[in-house]
Design an enzyme around this catalytic site. Structure first.
Site, PDB file in Angstrom:
ATOM      1  N   GLU A  18       0.954  -1.149  -0.117  1.00 15.01           N
ATOM      2  CA  GLU A  18       0.105  -0.098  -0.036  1.00 15.01           C
ATOM      3  C   GLU A  18       0.974   1.310  -0.009  1.00 15.01           C
ATOM      4  O   GLU A  18       0.237   2.496   0.442  1.00 15.01           O
ATOM      5  CB  GLU A  18      -0.948   0.093   1.253  1.00 15.01           C
ATOM      6  CG  GLU A  18      -1.807  -1.313   1.293  1.00 15.01           C
ATOM      7  CD  GLU A  18      -2.844  -1.250   2.559  1.00 15.01           C
ATOM      8  OE1 GLU A  18      -3.504  -0.499   2.675  1.00 15.01           O
ATOM      9  OE2 GLU A  18      -2.196  -2.141   3.197  1.00 15.01           O
ATOM     10  N   SER A 146      -6.485  -2.907   1.737  1.00 11.48           N
ATOM     11  CA  SER A 146      -7.072  -1.892   0.709  1.00 11.48           C
ATOM     12  C   SER A 146      -7.154  -2.981  -0.302  1.00 11.48           C
ATOM     13  O   SER A 146      -6.883  -2.753  -1.434  1.00 11.48           O
ATOM     14  CB  SER A 146      -5.740  -1.198   0.296  1.00 11.48           C
ATOM     15  OG  SER A 146      -5.806  -0.132   1.274  1.00 11.48           O
ATOM     16  N   TYR A 216      -9.204   4.340  -4.237  1.00  9.73           N
ATOM     17  CA  TYR A 216      -8.348   5.445  -4.225  1.00  9.73           C
ATOM     18  C   TYR A 216      -8.144   6.321  -5.504  1.00  9.73           C
ATOM     19  O   TYR A 216      -7.709   7.381  -5.493  1.00  9.73           O
ATOM     20  CB  TYR A 216      -6.964   4.830  -3.898  1.00  9.73           C
ATOM     21  CG  TYR A 216      -7.057   4.204  -2.332  1.00  9.73           C
ATOM     22  CD1 TYR A 216      -7.047   4.791  -1.243  1.00  9.73           C
ATOM     23  CD2 TYR A 216      -6.831   2.827  -2.308  1.00  9.73           C
ATOM     24  CE1 TYR A 216      -7.029   4.263  -0.205  1.00  9.73           C
ATOM     25  CE2 TYR A 216      -6.652   2.072  -1.248  1.00  9.73           C
ATOM     26  CZ  TYR A 216      -6.888   2.888   0.167  1.00  9.73           C
ATOM     27  OH  TYR A 216      -6.828   2.149   1.155  1.00  9.73           O
ATOM     28  N   ARG A 255     -11.105   2.665  12.003  1.00 10.37           N
ATOM     29  CA  ARG A 255     -11.935   2.657  11.005  1.00 10.37           C
ATOM     30  C   ARG A 255     -12.420   0.945  10.825  1.00 10.37           C
ATOM     31  O   ARG A 255     -11.741   0.321  10.676  1.00 10.37           O
ATOM     32  CB  ARG A 255     -11.832   2.967   9.617  1.00 10.37           C
ATOM     33  CG  ARG A 255     -13.210   3.568   8.962  1.00 10.37           C
ATOM     34  CD  ARG A 255     -12.683   3.781   7.534  1.00 10.37           C
ATOM     35  NE  ARG A 255     -12.350   2.579   6.585  1.00 10.37           N
ATOM     36  CZ  ARG A 255     -11.427   2.371   5.858  1.00 10.37           C
ATOM     37  NH1 ARG A 255     -10.582   3.268   5.900  1.00 10.37           N
ATOM     38  NH2 ARG A 255     -11.087   1.086   5.375  1.00 10.37           N
ATOM     39  N   ASP A 257     -15.051  -1.603   9.153  1.00  7.88           N
ATOM     40  CA  ASP A 257     -15.635  -2.037   7.883  1.00  7.88           C
ATOM     41  C   ASP A 257     -16.850  -3.046   8.077  1.00  7.88           C
ATOM     42  O   ASP A 257     -16.514  -4.346   8.587  1.00  7.88           O
ATOM     43  CB  ASP A 257     -14.723  -2.363   6.999  1.00  7.88           C
ATOM     44  CG  ASP A 257     -13.939  -1.267   6.361  1.00  7.88           C
ATOM     45  OD1 ASP A 257     -14.052  -0.234   6.567  1.00  7.88           O
ATOM     46  OD2 ASP A 257     -12.757  -1.869   5.854  1.00  7.88           O
ATOM     47  N   GLU A 270     -13.446  -6.124   8.944  1.00  8.72           N
ATOM     48  CA  GLU A 270     -11.881  -5.848   9.605  1.00  8.72           C
ATOM     49  C   GLU A 270     -11.683  -4.658  10.217  1.00  8.72           C
ATOM     50  O   GLU A 270     -12.773  -3.620  10.123  1.00  8.72           O
ATOM     51  CB  GLU A 270     -10.854  -5.807   8.479  1.00  8.72           C
ATOM     52  CG  GLU A 270     -11.067  -4.836   7.301  1.00  8.72           C
ATOM     53  CD  GLU A 270     -10.357  -4.880   6.112  1.00  8.72           C
ATOM     54  OE1 GLU A 270      -9.117  -4.335   6.257  1.00  8.72           O
ATOM     55  OE2 GLU A 270     -10.241  -5.611   5.246  1.00  8.72           O
ATOM     56  N   ASN A 272      -9.219  -1.197  10.836  1.00 13.41           N
ATOM     57  CA  ASN A 272      -8.055  -0.332  10.216  1.00 13.41           C
ATOM     58  C   ASN A 272      -7.633   0.412  11.245  1.00 13.41           C
ATOM     59  O   ASN A 272      -8.338   1.203  11.681  1.00 13.41           O
ATOM     60  CB  ASN A 272      -8.476   0.232   8.793  1.00 13.41           C
ATOM     61  CG  ASN A 272      -9.075  -0.485   7.767  1.00 13.41           C
ATOM     62  OD1 ASN A 272      -8.284  -0.912   7.154  1.00 13.41           O
ATOM     63  ND2 ASN A 272     -10.349  -0.564   7.855  1.00 13.41           N
ATOM     64  N   GLY A 276      -6.678   5.562   5.751  1.00 15.91           N
ATOM     65  CA  GLY A 276      -6.137   6.037   4.536  1.00 15.91           C
ATOM     66  C   GLY A 276      -6.783   7.567   4.844  1.00 15.91           C
ATOM     67  O   GLY A 276      -7.558   8.025   5.505  1.00 15.91           O
TER      68      GLY A 276
END
Length: 316
Positions: A18, A146, A216, A255, A257, A270, A272, A276
């Site tokens: 990433e 990602s 992205y 974060r 998901d 998951e 994070n 990002g």
């Protein structure tokens, strides 16, 4: 207030799959902190050594790295040894959240909903996996983010190729039950009992394919913040996000998901711990919905930078 942070390093780039995204995140964070009067300096951990990092004299650092060697606890442990306060979660929470298999095991222990799964390796009879998890299913490397190396398997014949794609990035591979539904994400700010969720975001990617490109670089993906959900469902998703964050021991920001199924049941995918911060990123979007601008968000995250090991969080 910005001067109290001293000399700040924005750690970005790195050596993970990433890297490209991290370069964008780091540049955005650096520009935002500088605009807020912070003495911020970019530091690419993929091109410069820990010895160089130690010599920079940073009073604290903002971690804008994604994936391995930045989000997985390794860098956090090094920063603890160097005594440099840093943003986000500590070594253990970072390592756990980066390992999707361990994350799911912990969530299940705490009664949190996450899709059924199986860990695959080179000795696994791949043709038998769909019988246990049912089709379709998701194959992915458990230590990448990602959507790197991820494949949706719709037939038995897809298993070998999907496994090979994920195994490029990991020694073990995660097979996960596929839940059909709406993609949601929830940003969480703060630590411990003070952790709070920002508004739920719904992600609507073309064809339901929220891959690396659509995350992205594409402008075709639609985001709805706050998501159009019944109030009780939104509250439940937010509650689960905060509990999922707390059970892993996350700090600072993160974060979660989700997939929301047809019965409005949320399923955790998951966590994070270093999300990002690009122009397409979701935490700034959620913050903006409650009146927190990008620069203000960066400063707020930076203000919580600390060392976490052995129970005495040392602020700069």
């Amino acid at each position: 207030m910005s001067k109290q942070f001293g000399k700040v390093g924005v750690l970005y780039g790195g050596r993970s799959a990433e890297r490209e995204v991290s370069l964008m995140s780091g540049k955005g964070v650096h520009e935002a902190l500088t605009s807020a009067g912070v003495d911020a300096h970019l530091f690419d951990t993929g091109e410069r050594s820990l010895a160089e990092l130690a010599d920079q004299g940073f009073d604290r650092v903002f971690i804008a790295l994604h994936g391995r060697y930045g989000e997985d606890g390794t860098l956090q442990g090094a920063l603890e040894l160097l005594g440099i306060p840093y943003t986000g979660s500590g070594p253990m929470a970072s390592a756990l959240a980066m390992d999707k298999t361990m994350t799911k095991r912990i969530w299940l222990q705490h009664g949190l909903p996450t899709p059924d799964f199986e860990v695959l390796d080179a000795d696994t009879e791949l043709r038998l996996v769909p019988d246990r998890l049912q089709l379709p299913l998701i194959i992915k490397p458990p230590h990448e983010g990602s959507t790197v190396g991820i494949t949706k398997v719709v037939g038995y014949s897809d298993m070998k190729e999907a496994y090979a794609a994920a195994a490029q990035y990991d020694s073990e591979v995660l097979a996960e039950q596929f839940i059909t539904g709406r993609e949601l994400t929830v940003a969480v700010l703060g630590s411990g009992k003070a952790a709070r969720a920002l508004p739920v975001i719904e992600i609507a990617a073309p064809g339901g394919n929220y891959d690396y490109e659509h995350k992205y670089f594409s402008d075709d993906t639609q985001y709805f913040c706050p998501a159009a959900l019944p109030a009780d469902v939104a509250e439940e998703v937010a509650r689960i996000a905060v509990k999922a964050y707390q059970t892993l021991g996350c700090e600072g920001w993160g974060r979660a998901d989700f997939i929301l199924d047809a019965d409005n049941r949320p399923w955790l995918l998951e966590m994070n711990t270093s999300p990002g911060m690009t122009g397409h990123s979701l935490v700034p979007m959620a913050a903006k919905a409650v009146g927190i601008g990008y620069a203000e968000l960066c400063v707020a995250i930076l203000s919580e930078a600390s060392c976490k090991v052995h129970g005495h969080a040392r602020n700069a």
